[in-house]
Write a protein that holds these residues in place. Structure first.
Motif, PDB file in Angstrom:
ATOM      1  N   SER A  63      37.877  42.795  29.358  1.00  0.00           N
ATOM      2  CA  SER A  63      37.293  43.635  30.399  1.00  0.00           C
ATOM      3  C   SER A  63      38.324  43.855  31.501  1.00  0.00           C
ATOM      4  O   SER A  63      39.200  43.027  31.747  1.00  0.00           O
ATOM      5  CB  SER A  63      36.038  42.979  30.971  1.00  0.00           C
ATOM      6  N   ALA A  64      38.186  44.979  32.175  1.00  0.00           N
ATOM      7  CA  ALA A  64      39.111  45.326  33.244  1.00  0.00           C
ATOM      8  C   ALA A  64      38.906  44.372  34.416  1.00  0.00           C
ATOM      9  O   ALA A  64      37.778  43.975  34.714  1.00  0.00           O
ATOM     10  CB  ALA A  64      38.878  46.765  33.691  1.00  0.00           C
ATOM     11  N   PRO A  65      39.982  43.989  35.080  1.00  0.00           N
ATOM     12  CA  PRO A  65      39.827  43.086  36.220  1.00  0.00           C
ATOM     13  C   PRO A  65      39.085  43.784  37.353  1.00  0.00           C
ATOM     14  O   PRO A  65      39.254  44.984  37.596  1.00  0.00           O
ATOM     15  CB  PRO A  65      41.262  42.751  36.623  1.00  0.00           C
ATOM     16  N   THR A  66      38.240  43.043  38.024  1.00  0.00           N
ATOM     17  CA  THR A  66      37.482  43.630  39.125  1.00  0.00           C
ATOM     18  C   THR A  66      38.385  43.728  40.340  1.00  0.00           C
ATOM     19  O   THR A  66      39.091  42.774  40.688  1.00  0.00           O
ATOM     20  CB  THR A  66      36.248  42.775  39.469  1.00  0.00           C
ATOM     21  N   PRO A  67      38.392  44.890  40.991  1.00  0.00           N
ATOM     22  CA  PRO A  67      39.252  45.040  42.169  1.00  0.00           C
ATOM     23  C   PRO A  67      38.717  44.200  43.329  1.00  0.00           C
ATOM     24  O   PRO A  67      37.513  44.008  43.474  1.00  0.00           O
ATOM     25  CB  PRO A  67      39.172  46.540  42.483  1.00  0.00           C
TER      26      PRO A  67
END
Length: 107
Positions: A63-67
């Motif tokens: 999953s994409a890293p959370t900003p």
């Protein structure tokens, strides 16, 4: 179960999942319903690192890293709020001026 896809017939045997009747039940639109609980939790597939035509990939995408949320001061937020309110007021005034000029026949 006999199925057919694009003229090819095959047998499909869906996997049997062991469930137990739950305690919560009721009626919805005249039909009875009841929750079912899994007897055994599903097993997850092991993570595989695969290669296709020289490109590496995985069967479980990351999953994409959370900003990180940007921290802004209260003064900065208040400044942006005032700017946005002023822009909205100017847009309303321009819209009203344009509408009234069309009603009079200037535009």
């Amino acid at each position: 179960m006999k199925l057919r896809y694009r003229g090819i017939e095959y047998d499909y045997n869906p996997p049997a999942v062991a469930v137990s009747e739950g305690e919560v039940a009721g009626k919805y639109r005249g039909l009875d319903w009841r929750f079912h609980n899994l007897e055994k939790p599903p097993t997850l597939q092991p993570r595989l690192n695969l290669t296709y035509r020289g490109v590496k990939y995985s069967n479980q995408p990351v999953s994409a890293p959370t900003p990180k949320p940007e921290t802004t001061s209260v003064a900065e937020r208040a400044r942006w709020l005032a700017i946005n309110q002023e822009k909205a007021a100017r847009n309303r005034q321009a819209s009203m001026l344009h509408r009234s000029s069309e009603e009079i026949g200037l535009a």
